[in-house]
Scaffold this active site. Sequence first.
Site, mmCIF file in Angstrom:
data_model
loop_
_atom_site.group_PDB
_atom_site.id
_atom_site.type_symbol
_atom_site.label_atom_id
_atom_site.label_comp_id
_atom_site.label_asym_id
_atom_site.label_seq_id
_atom_site.Cartn_x
_atom_site.Cartn_y
_atom_site.Cartn_z
ATOM 1 N N ASP A 138 34.777 16.319 -55.846
ATOM 2 C CA ASP A 138 35.506 16.813 -54.668
ATOM 3 C C ASP A 138 36.721 15.932 -54.379
ATOM 4 O O ASP A 138 36.599 14.710 -54.320
ATOM 5 C CB ASP A 138 34.590 16.782 -53.435
ATOM 6 C CG ASP A 138 33.248 17.460 -53.692
ATOM 7 O OD1 ASP A 138 33.234 18.682 -53.814
ATOM 8 O OD2 ASP A 138 32.220 16.740 -53.783
ATOM 9 N N ASP B 65 36.385 20.686 -56.868
ATOM 10 C CA ASP B 65 36.867 21.296 -55.613
ATOM 11 C C ASP B 65 38.094 20.526 -55.131
ATOM 12 O O ASP B 65 38.052 19.293 -55.026
ATOM 13 C CB ASP B 65 35.803 21.190 -54.502
ATOM 14 C CG ASP B 65 34.655 22.157 -54.712
ATOM 15 O OD1 ASP B 65 34.770 23.060 -55.552
ATOM 16 O OD2 ASP B 65 33.633 22.011 -54.007
ATOM 17 N N ASP C 140 29.504 18.313 -58.798
ATOM 18 C CA ASP C 140 30.926 18.640 -58.898
ATOM 19 C C ASP C 140 31.740 17.395 -58.540
ATOM 20 O O ASP C 140 31.166 16.346 -58.253
ATOM 21 C CB ASP C 140 31.286 19.801 -57.946
ATOM 22 C CG ASP C 140 31.100 19.438 -56.490
ATOM 23 O OD1 ASP C 140 30.665 18.307 -56.181
ATOM 24 O OD2 ASP C 140 31.398 20.293 -55.629
HETATM 25 N N1 DCT Z 1 31.167 20.044 -47.164
HETATM 26 C C1 DCT Z 1 31.814 20.506 -46.043
HETATM 27 N N2 DCT Z 1 32.241 21.795 -45.985
HETATM 28 C C2 DCT Z 1 32.055 22.614 -47.041
HETATM 29 C C3 DCT Z 1 31.415 22.141 -48.205
HETATM 30 C C4 DCT Z 1 30.984 20.832 -48.236
HETATM 31 O O1 DCT Z 1 31.998 19.780 -45.087
HETATM 32 N N3 DCT Z 1 32.487 23.863 -46.953
HETATM 33 C C5 DCT Z 1 30.735 18.648 -47.189
HETATM 34 C C6 DCT Z 1 29.286 18.377 -47.308
HETATM 35 C C7 DCT Z 1 29.164 17.309 -48.352
HETATM 36 C C8 DCT Z 1 30.526 17.201 -48.991
HETATM 37 O O2 DCT Z 1 31.358 18.095 -48.306
HETATM 38 C C9 DCT Z 1 30.562 17.496 -50.450
HETATM 39 O O3 DCT Z 1 29.822 18.662 -50.772
HETATM 40 P P1 DCT Z 1 28.963 18.723 -52.100
HETATM 41 O O4 DCT Z 1 29.832 18.533 -53.289
HETATM 42 O O5 DCT Z 1 28.158 19.965 -52.041
HETATM 43 O O6 DCT Z 1 27.962 17.507 -51.904
HETATM 44 P P2 DCT Z 1 27.891 16.102 -52.589
HETATM 45 O O7 DCT Z 1 27.338 15.195 -51.576
HETATM 46 O O8 DCT Z 1 29.203 15.745 -53.189
HETATM 47 O O9 DCT Z 1 26.812 16.342 -53.692
HETATM 48 P P3 DCT Z 1 27.001 16.397 -55.276
HETATM 49 O O10 DCT Z 1 27.022 14.967 -55.692
HETATM 50 O O11 DCT Z 1 25.813 17.115 -55.802
HETATM 51 O O12 DCT Z 1 28.284 17.104 -55.566
HETATM 52 MG MG MG Z 2 30.206 16.985 -54.641
#
Ligand code: DCT
Ligand code: MG
Length: 393
Positions: free
Chosen positions: A235, A317, A233
């Site tokens: 973020d 997100d 995703d």
């Molecule tokens: N996180 C957090 N609280 C949440 C969800 C996520 O603190 N409720 C943190 C953990 C890692 C970061 O935010 C981003 O989450 P992901 O998108 O799941 O991880 P990513 O490292 O960006 O992995 P990907 O590249 O697969 O998106």
């Molecule tokens: Mg991510």
Amino acid sequence: WFTDSMGAGKPVDIQERHRLFLRLQQRSNKTMEKISLFTISQYACQRRTTLNNKNKIFTDALEILAENCEFNENERSYVVFARATSVLKSLPYAISSMTMLEGLPNMEVQPRAIIEEILEDGKSSTVESLLCDERYKATKLFTSIFGVGLKTADRWYRLGFRTLEEVQAAKDLKFTKMQKAGLMYCEDISSFVNKAEAHAVGQIIEKFVHKCVPNATVTLTGGFRRGKEIGHDVDFLITCPEEGKEEGILHKVHSLPQGLLLYYDIIESTMEKNKIPSKQYDVMDKFQKCFMILKLNNTLVQNSDLNFKDWKAIRVDLVIVPIQQYAYALLGWSGSRHFERDLRRFSYHEKRMNLDNHVLYDKTKKVFLTAKTEEEIFAHLGLEYIEPWERNA
Ligand code: DCT
Ligand code: MG
């Protein structure tokens, strides 16, 4: 651990120190001498872990086993595999014998056995058979769908479903709005987002946010901030220099250009104004968020492969953060998950402090520690600063 005085960022030095350590290990039992020569921290937040993983053959295998433990809700074994994986990812050299594991933290019996198998046969039979396991395969497939967690995946598995076609064709299954969207766009979403796509999404989000609040800022976080080439995703954190101005932004997402928004769900903030910050530490944060699926037109993506479809569904997100909590939110959302987990564990066990995505609470002094930047948070914790691209633990 790799402190600057010990040559942080100098891989050759670390490898050399490990070699010397192993030689000393054979000859003498001067424990202190060995420790001062070569010590790697048990905490990921005291290691620098770039994406240049020299031990991928081991970490890929161990990550599959860790994931399976998560599927089985076996927290203890999950932690054992995840910690060993993370240590191996941080090493600037490849492990080529079992003796090389000596002196490394978190190398418990279970991961050791897997590493040994791989060193001997080039692969692990435990992992190979897991990859053929019906339940593992189904759980992996089902949880990859946006909106499907372990509980739903398990229910579908127990109902006898094994493929997405079977799930979609089922007459009496009820899906949430999120799962319906997840199933509808599963092909695009499971094909991962690349950097160019993340950048294009960033421009769309920035344009929309600036239309709502001209001086609000949009920051790319998550895996892309750590330098990853792909992610599941994209973020973003959104904040505004004047506290409170950021509050209305998400409720205007429907004003995004026609057809762009394939799905969205706004989660309201659970912060209680007069109670924040909280002394309890919580895994989930309390920010207002929006989970979306955007229809990204290929013409907006640089060097996109215009093969069969001219658009792609992308998971995005958005997190709305009050400026005073911004540094904590940025640190929390930058990940990796394991890095965050160890930051909190380090804070709690080594410093008697509670860290979450909102604040840091010093339990000894009974004070909340404010921070404007991530550097200040590391300093509060007595940690050397670790750059985002060194947090791929
Ligand atoms: N996180 C957090 N609280 C949440 C969800 C996520 O603190 N409720 C943190 C953990 C890692 C970061 O935010 C981003 O989450 P992901 O998108 O799941 O991880 P990513 O490292 O960006 O992995 P990907 O590249 O697969 O998106
Ligand atoms: Mg991510």
